[in-house]
Design a protein around this motif. Structure first.
Motif, PDB file in Angstrom:
ATOM      1  N   ASP A  34       0.771  -1.254   0.000  1.00 55.89           N
ATOM      2  CA  ASP A  34       0.000   0.000   0.000  1.00 55.89           C
ATOM      3  C   ASP A  34       0.802   1.305   0.000  1.00 55.89           C
ATOM      4  O   ASP A  34       1.791   1.415   0.732  1.00 55.89           O
ATOM      5  N   GLN A  50       4.155   0.578   2.286  1.00 62.52           N
ATOM      6  CA  GLN A  50       4.381  -0.666   3.014  1.00 62.52           C
ATOM      7  C   GLN A  50       5.562  -1.377   2.355  1.00 62.52           C
ATOM      8  O   GLN A  50       5.548  -1.608   1.130  1.00 62.52           O
ATOM      9  N   TRP A  58       5.878 -10.378   1.254  1.00 64.80           N
ATOM     10  CA  TRP A  58       5.443  -9.582   2.407  1.00 64.80           C
ATOM     11  C   TRP A  58       6.160 -10.070   3.671  1.00 64.80           C
ATOM     12  O   TRP A  58       6.329 -11.267   3.867  1.00 64.80           O
ATOM     13  N   ARG A 159      -7.343  -0.939  11.681  1.00 69.71           N
ATOM     14  CA  ARG A 159      -6.090  -0.443  11.097  1.00 69.71           C
ATOM     15  C   ARG A 159      -6.279   0.651  10.039  1.00 69.71           C
ATOM     16  O   ARG A 159      -7.367   0.955   9.632  1.00 69.71           O
ATOM     17  N   ASP A 160      -5.118   1.145   9.589  1.00 63.83           N
ATOM     18  CA  ASP A 160      -4.981   2.058   8.445  1.00 63.83           C
ATOM     19  C   ASP A 160      -5.594   3.437   8.718  1.00 63.83           C
ATOM     20  O   ASP A 160      -6.494   3.891   7.986  1.00 63.83           O
ATOM     21  N   GLU A 214     -10.427  -1.984   4.537  1.00 66.04           N
ATOM     22  CA  GLU A 214      -9.052  -1.530   4.728  1.00 66.04           C
ATOM     23  C   GLU A 214      -8.873  -0.130   4.115  1.00 66.04           C
ATOM     24  O   GLU A 214      -9.600   0.280   3.217  1.00 66.04           O
ATOM     25  N   TRP A 297      -3.946  -8.303  -3.922  1.00 64.07           N
ATOM     26  CA  TRP A 297      -3.485  -9.449  -3.124  1.00 64.07           C
ATOM     27  C   TRP A 297      -3.656 -10.758  -3.867  1.00 64.07           C
ATOM     28  O   TRP A 297      -2.954 -11.725  -3.609  1.00 64.07           O
TER      29      TRP A 297
END
Ligand code: FRU
Length: 482
Positions: A34, A50, A58, A159-160, A214, A297
């Protein structure tokens, strides 16, 4: 894993620019997902991302960092955040940035192992702050823990954070899901960026989309309120939401008293294969610009031996027309154009190429101005062995992308359809290509389709074909780094 170690590793393993796209942001080495902290600070545009430098997969997330004056040429900066504290040991996940009291403030998600409400060991996600000068950032620790959420809301999927200021008040919106697993965005406020209070559910929690929403972003565009988010695991509906984890937007009305966003129906932001986790920022001249991870993803394409993985889209200017968001590549890209080749009123019957219309790093607009046909195809990144095909099915008002022969070695999704409206039978298609990607903007940016192709560079032909006759205007520029 600290930032100094990451910077050292990058210095010794930096991938040569000849192996990379020319104007799309990529990691110096290793994995990128991201965009984070897309913001203006100190007269420059900052983009964090990220980042896991040590592998093309990852791993524990860092924040990589690049800056730019024009969103086309980017300078690499030192790694801004590394997972080196107890509260972010599992990773420094996505977030946003803004200027406050002359400092550059980063809000991100710190992930750590811990015990949830039910006594199970799990990853816990909390919101954290770091403050810096545009190059170096100092962590200030946790600002909002999952404990601040109402009973039942997930603390594993929290998150985020997106932060912004209105009047004297700071706001923070984060992705979450409720006790039923329904995705939602939760909202907090603060007077000083340190003490935060929970305000409520800004949007969702209402069975619109199941699964965490997200990377929320909330802003005003042409006097309309807009929520962007990336809900996980969507079911496709006709030609919408085909990417599994998907990036959508809602227009709607924000009730500032209730802190609730009343949203209209969702739309995909992009109709291609490779687009996720978009973020926006406002430029000093008032333009709202979006950038996204040019990957998703579920389409994790990487050629064997490649030492970097992940690209960003070209930054795109946003406007609203008739309840839809329009996207166009930032106008700064035009300063990098050279070698114009153009044709007007070219006739296509059967298949043909046009001298000078070829390349892999280019800005090409093809306008079908008239004709009598059912199907019109444009092949790009083409040679005897490879091709990526865009087919306009005029009767069905559909545009199909097919990357089956782009050089793939795995059975990856290769077909996408999007609906297109040709005004007065004219259809304008602008292709932004940069070695490994094709971003196709239809019309004035009403629809965009983003496709990653790892086709060998020598496949650079463009072919036009039609099952009747068509007339075309074509203009093509090379884009070169400065
Ligand atoms: C979206 C996402 C975010 C998270 C980050 C982790 O792609 O899953 O929700 O913060 O990636 O790298």
């Amino acid at each position: 894993m600290d930032a100094a170690q990451a910077n050292d590793y990058i210095k010794n393993h930096q991938v040569d620019s000849s192996e990379k796209p020319v104007f799309h942001v990529t990691p110096p080495v290793g994995w990128m997902n991201d965009p984070n902290g897309f913001s203006v600070y100190g007269g420059k545009l900052h983009l964090f991302f990220q980042f896991y430098p040590y592998d093309t997969k990852w791993g524990p997330m860092h924040w990589g960092h690049v800056t730019s004056k024009d969103m086309v040429s980017w300078e690499q900066e030192p790694v801004a955040l590394a997972p080196d504290e107890e509260y972010d040991r599992i990773g420094c996940f996505s977030g946003s940035a803004m200027e406050a009291d002359g400092k550059h403030v980063l809000a991100y998600t710190g992930v750590r192992r811990g015990t949830d409400q039910n006594g199970n060991e799990t990853d816990l996600q909390n919101q954290c702050l770091a403050v810096g000068d545009g190059i170096f950032y100092e962590k200030k620790g946790l600002i909002i823990s999952g404990e601040n959420l109402p009973e039942g809301f997930s603390r594993t999927d929290f998150r985020d954070p997106k932060i912004w200021k209105e009047g004297d008040v700071y706001y923070l919106a984060a992705g979450n899901c409720n006790e039923h697993g329904d995705g939602q965005v939760v909202l907090f406020s603060s007077a000083d960026l340190k003490q935060w209070s929970y305000l409520g559910v800004l949007a969702g929690g209402d069975q619109t989309f199941y699964g965490t929403w997200e990377c929320p972003d909330f802003f005003t565009l042409n006097d309309r309120d807009v929520l962007i988010c990336s809900p996980q695991n969507l079911k496709a509906q006709k030609y919408e939401f085909h990417n599994g984890h998907n990036n959508v937007y809602f227009l709607g009305t924000y009730d500032k008293e209730q802190h609730r966003f009343y949203k209209n129906e969702p739309h995909s932001l992009d109709y291609g294969f490779d687009f996720y986790a978009a973020q926006t920022t406002e430029l000093p001249d008032g333009r709202r610009v979006l950038i996204a991870w040019m990957q998703s993803w579920h389409t994790n394409l990487i050629p064997a031996g490649q030492k970097w993985h992940g690209m960003m889209t070209v930054p795109r200017e946003l406007t609203i027309k008739e309840d839809r968001i329009l996207q166009t590549p930032v106008r700064e890209l035009e300063r990098y154009r050279s070698n114009e080749v153009s044709y007007r009123g070219v006739e296509v019957t059967g298949s043909r190429s046009l001298p000078g219309i070829n390349g892999r790093v280019m800005d090409m607009t093809v306008e079908i101005t008239e004709g009598d046909f059912r199907e019109f195809t444009i092949d790009v990144a083409n040679n005897e062995e490879y091709t990526t095909t865009f087919t306009y099915h005029r009767d069905k008002k559909l545009l199909e992308t097919d990357r089956t022969y782009s050089g793939l070695r795995s059975d990856m999704v290769c077909h996408r359809m999007m609906e297109v409206e040709a005004a007065d039978k004219r259809l304008k298609l602008r292709f932004i290509m940069d070695r490994y990607s094709i971003e196709l903007f239809v019309g004035d940016g009403e629809k965009v389709s983003t496709t990653v192709i790892y086709t060998p560079k020598e496949a650079d032909r463009v072919l036009f074909a039609c099952d009747g006759t068509a007339k075309l205007d074509v203009v093509k520029y090379d884009i070169a780094a400065k």
